[in-house]
Scaffold this motif. Structure first.
Motif, short mmCIF file in Angstrom:
data_model
loop_
_atom_site.label_atom_id
_atom_site.label_comp_id
_atom_site.label_asym_id
_atom_site.label_seq_id
_atom_site.Cartn_x
_atom_site.Cartn_y
_atom_site.Cartn_z
N VAL A 135 20.19 -8.10 -2.34
CA VAL A 135 20.42 -8.27 -0.91
C VAL A 135 20.16 -9.73 -0.60
O VAL A 135 19.04 -10.22 -0.80
N GLU A 136 21.17 -10.44 -0.17
CA GLU A 136 21.02 -11.87 0.12
C GLU A 136 20.50 -12.08 1.53
O GLU A 136 20.74 -11.27 2.43
N ASP A 137 19.77 -13.17 1.71
CA ASP A 137 19.24 -13.54 3.02
C ASP A 137 20.36 -13.61 4.05
O ASP A 137 21.38 -14.28 3.85
N ARG A 138 20.20 -12.86 5.15
CA ARG A 138 21.14 -12.84 6.27
C ARG A 138 22.50 -12.25 5.91
O ARG A 138 23.47 -12.47 6.62
N VAL A 139 22.57 -11.51 4.81
CA VAL A 139 23.82 -10.84 4.43
C VAL A 139 23.50 -9.35 4.28
O VAL A 139 23.13 -8.89 3.19
N PRO A 140 23.63 -8.55 5.34
CA PRO A 140 23.27 -7.13 5.25
C PRO A 140 24.13 -6.40 4.22
O PRO A 140 25.33 -6.66 4.07
N GLY A 141 23.50 -5.47 3.51
CA GLY A 141 24.22 -4.70 2.51
C GLY A 141 23.82 -5.09 1.10
O GLY A 141 23.26 -6.16 0.86
N VAL A 142 24.11 -4.19 0.15
CA VAL A 142 23.71 -4.38 -1.24
C VAL A 142 24.89 -4.85 -2.08
O VAL A 142 26.03 -4.45 -1.86
N GLN A 143 24.60 -5.71 -3.04
CA GLN A 143 25.62 -6.24 -3.94
C GLN A 143 25.19 -5.98 -5.38
O GLN A 143 24.11 -6.42 -5.79
N GLN A 144 26.01 -5.28 -6.12
CA GLN A 144 25.68 -4.97 -7.51
C GLN A 144 25.89 -6.19 -8.39
O GLN A 144 26.94 -6.82 -8.37
N THR A 145 24.87 -6.51 -9.19
CA THR A 145 24.97 -7.66 -10.11
C THR A 145 24.88 -7.24 -11.56
O THR A 145 25.18 -8.05 -12.45
N TYR A 146 24.46 -5.99 -11.81
CA TYR A 146 24.35 -5.53 -13.20
C TYR A 146 24.48 -4.03 -13.22
O TYR A 146 23.92 -3.32 -12.36
N LEU A 147 25.21 -3.50 -14.21
CA LEU A 147 25.31 -2.07 -14.45
C LEU A 147 25.29 -1.85 -15.95
O LEU A 147 26.16 -2.36 -16.66
N ARG A 148 24.30 -1.12 -16.42
CA ARG A 148 24.19 -0.85 -17.85
C ARG A 148 25.36 0.03 -18.30
O ARG A 148 25.64 1.06 -17.66
N PRO A 149 26.05 -0.32 -19.38
CA PRO A 149 27.16 0.52 -19.85
C PRO A 149 26.69 1.92 -20.22
O PRO A 149 25.58 2.11 -20.73
N LEU A 150 27.53 2.89 -19.97
CA LEU A 150 27.21 4.25 -20.36
C LEU A 150 27.22 4.37 -21.87
O LEU A 150 28.03 3.75 -22.56
N ASP A 151 26.32 5.17 -22.39
CA ASP A 151 26.22 5.39 -23.82
C ASP A 151 27.16 6.53 -24.21
O ASP A 151 26.91 7.69 -23.86
N PRO A 152 28.25 6.26 -24.93
CA PRO A 152 29.20 7.32 -25.26
C PRO A 152 28.62 8.38 -26.19
O PRO A 152 29.17 9.47 -26.29
N ALA A 153 27.52 8.06 -26.86
CA ALA A 153 26.92 9.03 -27.77
C ALA A 153 26.13 10.10 -27.03
O ALA A 153 25.79 11.14 -27.60
N ARG A 154 25.82 9.85 -25.76
CA ARG A 154 25.04 10.81 -24.98
C ARG A 154 25.98 11.67 -24.14
O ARG A 154 27.00 11.20 -23.64
N ARG A 155 25.62 12.94 -24.00
CA ARG A 155 26.40 13.80 -23.11
C ARG A 155 26.07 13.43 -21.67
O ARG A 155 24.92 13.45 -21.24
N LEU A 156 27.10 13.09 -20.92
CA LEU A 156 26.90 12.61 -19.56
C LEU A 156 27.14 13.74 -18.56
O LEU A 156 27.97 14.62 -18.76
N GLN A 157 26.38 13.68 -17.46
CA GLN A 157 26.56 14.67 -16.41
C GLN A 157 27.82 14.38 -15.61
O GLN A 157 28.12 13.23 -15.29
N GLN A 158 28.55 15.42 -15.30
CA GLN A 158 29.66 15.33 -14.37
C GLN A 158 29.16 15.88 -13.03
O GLN A 158 29.06 17.08 -12.84
N ILE A 159 28.79 14.99 -12.14
CA ILE A 159 28.12 15.38 -10.91
C ILE A 159 29.14 15.81 -9.86
O ILE A 159 30.13 15.11 -9.63
N THR A 160 28.89 16.93 -9.23
CA THR A 160 29.72 17.41 -8.13
C THR A 160 28.89 17.42 -6.85
O THR A 160 27.67 17.25 -6.87
N VAL A 161 29.57 17.64 -5.73
CA VAL A 161 28.87 17.80 -4.46
C VAL A 161 27.87 18.94 -4.56
O VAL A 161 26.71 18.82 -4.14
N GLU A 162 28.29 20.05 -5.15
CA GLU A 162 27.42 21.21 -5.27
C GLU A 162 26.19 20.91 -6.12
O GLU A 162 25.08 21.36 -5.82
N ASP A 163 26.38 20.12 -7.19
CA ASP A 163 25.25 19.74 -8.04
C ASP A 163 24.21 18.96 -7.23
O ASP A 163 23.01 19.21 -7.32
#
Length: 554
Positions: free
Chosen positions: A517-545
C-alpha cells in the motif's frame, strides 16, 4: 471461586515514578521481598510464560500469571489461596546484566494470581527485556519495546497480526515462526482461545489435540482454558518475542455472540450475563492489558488507541460487545435489515470515539485492528446480495458511516486489519461497492488462522469465485499462518506468511504473496506471488467451499 463483582483495588507505586501495579488489597506482609520470602511453592509457578502489551513511548504493561498446575479443574492453577509477592525487573540488554527498573507487585488469588505492571519512565523507541521472580523461581526472559516519541516517526515498524488459534485443530507452529521474525509489535485480532468442549468442533480426520474441561461457562472453566493455551510453548515464544495489542472476537466468550445475546437465543440461557462476566474477567487476567480494561461486571473497556509515534495510530476496535444482534441469522443471506441505518456493529459511543480519532490523527498510517471482514463480499453473481450477516456486510450503514468518516477527516492512509475467516485475503475498500469503477478509499488486509480449520490447502487465488464476483478483492489463500507487515513513511508492505501444515508440528514458513500500500494511494498492489507447486494437489475453491469453511461450526 472468586466472585464476579469487581473488587476494591489498591493502586500501588512500587518503584518510585517507574511503575504501578494493580493487585487486590492484600496484607502488608505480602509485600515481603520475593527473593528472601519462603513462598511455599513446590514447583515452578511460571508455567504460563510472560507477556508484554500496549506500549507507549515511555513504557508498556508486563504480565505473568502464577500456576503450578495449569490444567487444574478449579481454574486456580494449583496455587495456594493467598497472595504472593512477585519481583519484576527490566533490563537494557538481552543478557539481563543491566537492570534499569525493578519493583515488587502482588499476585492475588482474586485475580487468578495474575500480574499486571504498568511501567513508565523509559526511553522511547528502543528494546528492553524483562522477567519475574518468586522465591527461587525465575520466569523466562521476554522482549519489550517502547514506541517512538509522539513527534518522531522512528524507523520502519515490523508489525505482525494474527487470529483464530483453535488448539484442537493443529499445532501453534505459526506462532513459533512469527516469534522467529522478531517483530516490533504483534496484533491479535480475536479468537485467542475457543470455548468448545472436546471434539465438539472437529476437522476432517479428527482433531489432533484435545481441550481439557467442559465448554467454558464459569470463571473456573475460562481460567483453565486460557491456561491450557498459555502453556503451549509456541504461543509462549510469540508472547515473549514482542509487545502485543489484543482484542477479542466471539470464541473468547461464545460463538457469534452479540452484546447480551448468545449464539442461540432460542435456547434458554438464563446465566449468559454471568458467563459473559466470567469470560471478560478471565480475559483480563490472561492478557497484558492496562488498568483501563479492568472488567466491571459484564462490561469491559477494550477499544483503545495506541500511537506509534508519527508513523502509525492503531485504533483497536471491539465489534462484539456493543453490536446489534445479527439480522436474519449468522450466515450468508439476502437480508434487507443489513442496510438498516439504525443498526451498528460498534455501538454509537465507540463509533463517535473512532470518528473523533480520525479527525485528531496526524499519523502517516491509521490502522484499524478489528475482527470481522470489513469490505463487501457478495457470493452471488446475480442482482441479489448474499453476504455474511456476522461481518460488516450485516451492518452496511455502520460501515459506510465509518468509511465516510475517514474520508471527511482526510485520513492520509486508512488500513483495516481483519481476522476471523480462517483465510488470507487482501482487497480495496470502497464507499460504494455497487460501483466497481468508483475510487478506492482504503485497504483491507486479512490474516488466516493460526490453526483453526487444520492444514487447509493452496489454490490459485485468481480462480476464486469471490474475487470474480467482487473485483475489489485481490487475493485469497486457505493455508494457515499470519501477516507480517513493514510500515514505513512511503509504503506499507504486507507479506502473507503460510505454513503448509499444522496437523503435524514444526512446519517451515514461506511467503505466499506480498502486497504493498503506497502512501496516499488507497488500495493494495501485488508485488509478489509464489508460483503454485504442480506436485501438490491444489484446492479448487467454490463459493460453497468458502461459505462452509467460515460457517461450519457447532
Amino acid at each position: 471461586m472468586s466472585k464476579l463483582n469487581r473488587r476494591h483495588f489498591l493502586v500501588t507505586g512500587l518503584a518510585a515514578g517507574a511503575a504501578s501495579a494493580i493487585p487486590a488489597v492484600v496484607p502488608a506482609a505480602a509485600h515481603a521481598d520475593p527473593e528472601t520470602a519462603s513462598p511455599g511453592l513446590r514447583t515452578d509457578p511460571f508455567t504460563l510464560g510472560v507477556a508484554c502489551g500496549d506500549p507507549d513511548h515511555e513504557g508498556f504493561v508486563l504480565w505473568t500469571r502464577l500456576a503450578q498446575q495449569p490444567l487444574a479443574e478449579d481454574g486456580l492453577g494449583g496455587m495456594p489461596q493467598r497472595p504472593f509477592p512477585v519481583r519484576w525487573q527490566i533490563y537494557a540488554d538481552e543478557r539481563a546484566r543491566r537492570v534499569v527498573r525493578s519493583g515488587v507487585t502482588v499476585a492475588a488469588p482474586e485475580w487468578g494470581h495474575s500480574v499486571h505492571v504498568e511501567v513508565q519512565g523509559l526511553s522511547s523507541d528502543r528494546d528492553y527485556w524483562y522477567r519475574f521472580r518468586v522465591g527461587p523461581y525465575v520466569s523466562p526472559l521476554g522482549r519489550a519495546r517502547t514506541a517512538p516519541h509522539p513527534l518522531s516517526y522512528g524507523g520502519a515498524l515490523a508489525m505482525a497480526f494474527v487470529s483464530c488459534a483453535q488448539y484442537e485443530h493443529g499445532h501453534f507452529t505459526a506462532y513459533r515462526r512469527l516469534a522467529e521474525e522478531h517483530p516490533d509489535l504483534v496484533l491479535h485480532l480475536g479468537d485467542y482461545q475457543y470455548e468448545y468442549t472436546r471434539d465438539t468442533y472437529t476437522i476432517p480426520g479428527g482433531n489432533v489435540r484435545h481441550h481439557e474441561g467442559p465448554e467454558t461457562e464459569t470463571l473456573a472453566n475460562y481460567r483453565q482454558r486460557h491456561a491450557q493455551y498459555k502453556a503451549d510453548p509456541d504461543l509462549q515464544a510469540a508472547h515473549a518475542a514482542a509487545p502485543w495489542l489484543v482484542v477479542w472476537d466471539d470464541h473468547e466468550l461464545d460463538n457469534n455472540w452479540a452484546g447480551e445475546v448468545p449464539e442461540k437465543p432460542e435456547v434458554p440461557q438464563p446465566n449468559f450475563r454471568e458467563r459473559r462476566a466470567a469470560a471478560f474477567r478471565a480475559y483480563y487476567e490472561n492478557m497484558p492489558l492496562r488498568r483501563t480494561s479492568i472488567p466491571r461486571g459484564i462490561d469491559m473497556q477494550l477499544y483503545r488507541r495506541i500511537r506509534w509515534g508519527r508513523m502509525a495510530t492503531f485504533h483497536m476496535l471491539d465489534t462484539r460487545q456493543y453490536r446489534d444482534d445479527q439480522s436474519c441469522g449468522d450466515g450468508y443471506k439476502d437480508c434487507p435489515a443489513a442496510v438498516d441505518p439504525a443498526r451498528s456493529i460498534t455501538g454509537a459511543e465507540q463509533e463517535e470515539w473512532l470518528l473523533r480519532g480520525f479527525h485528531q490523527s496526524r499519523a502517516q498510517w491509521d490502522v484499524l485492528g478489528q475482527q470481522v471482514f470489513f469490505g463487501q463480499r457478495d457470493n452471488n453473481p446475480g442482482p441479489a446480495k448474499i453476504t455474511s450477516q456476522d461481518a460488516w456486510d450485516g451492518y452496511a450503514a455502520s460501515r459506510r458511516r465509518i468509511t465516510q468518516g475517514w474520508i471527511d477527516a482526510g485520513v492520509r492512509n486508512p488500513v483495516v486489519l481483519t481476522g476471523d475467516v480462517h483465510a488470507h485475503w487482501a482487497g480495496d475498500l470502497k464507499l460504494d461497492y455497487d460501483d466497481p469503477t468508483g475510487p478506492s478509499v482504503g485497504s483491507e488486509l486479512v490474516t488466516t488462522s493460526i490453526s483453526t480449520g487444520g492444514d487447509g490447502g493452496d489454490s490459485d487465488p485468481a480462480q476464486h469465485p469471490f474475487l470474480q464476483i467482487n473485483p475489489h478483492l485481490k487475493f485469497y489463500n486457505n493455508q494457515r499462518g499470519y501477516v507480517l507487515t513493514t510500515i514505513e513513511r512511503d509504503q506499507l508492505t504486507a507479506d502473507f506468511k503460510v505454513v503448509p501444515r499444522v496437523q503435524t508440528p514444526d512446519a517451515e514458513v514461506h511467503t505466499r504473496a506480498t502486497f504493498v500500500v503506497e502512501d496516499r494511494v488507497p488500495g493494495v498492489q501485488q508485488t509478489y506471488l509464489r508460483p503454485l507447486d504442480p506436485a501438490r494437489r491444489l484446492q479448487q475453491i467454490t463459493v460453497e467451499d468458502t461459505v462452509r469453511l467460515e460457517t461450519e461450526r457447532p
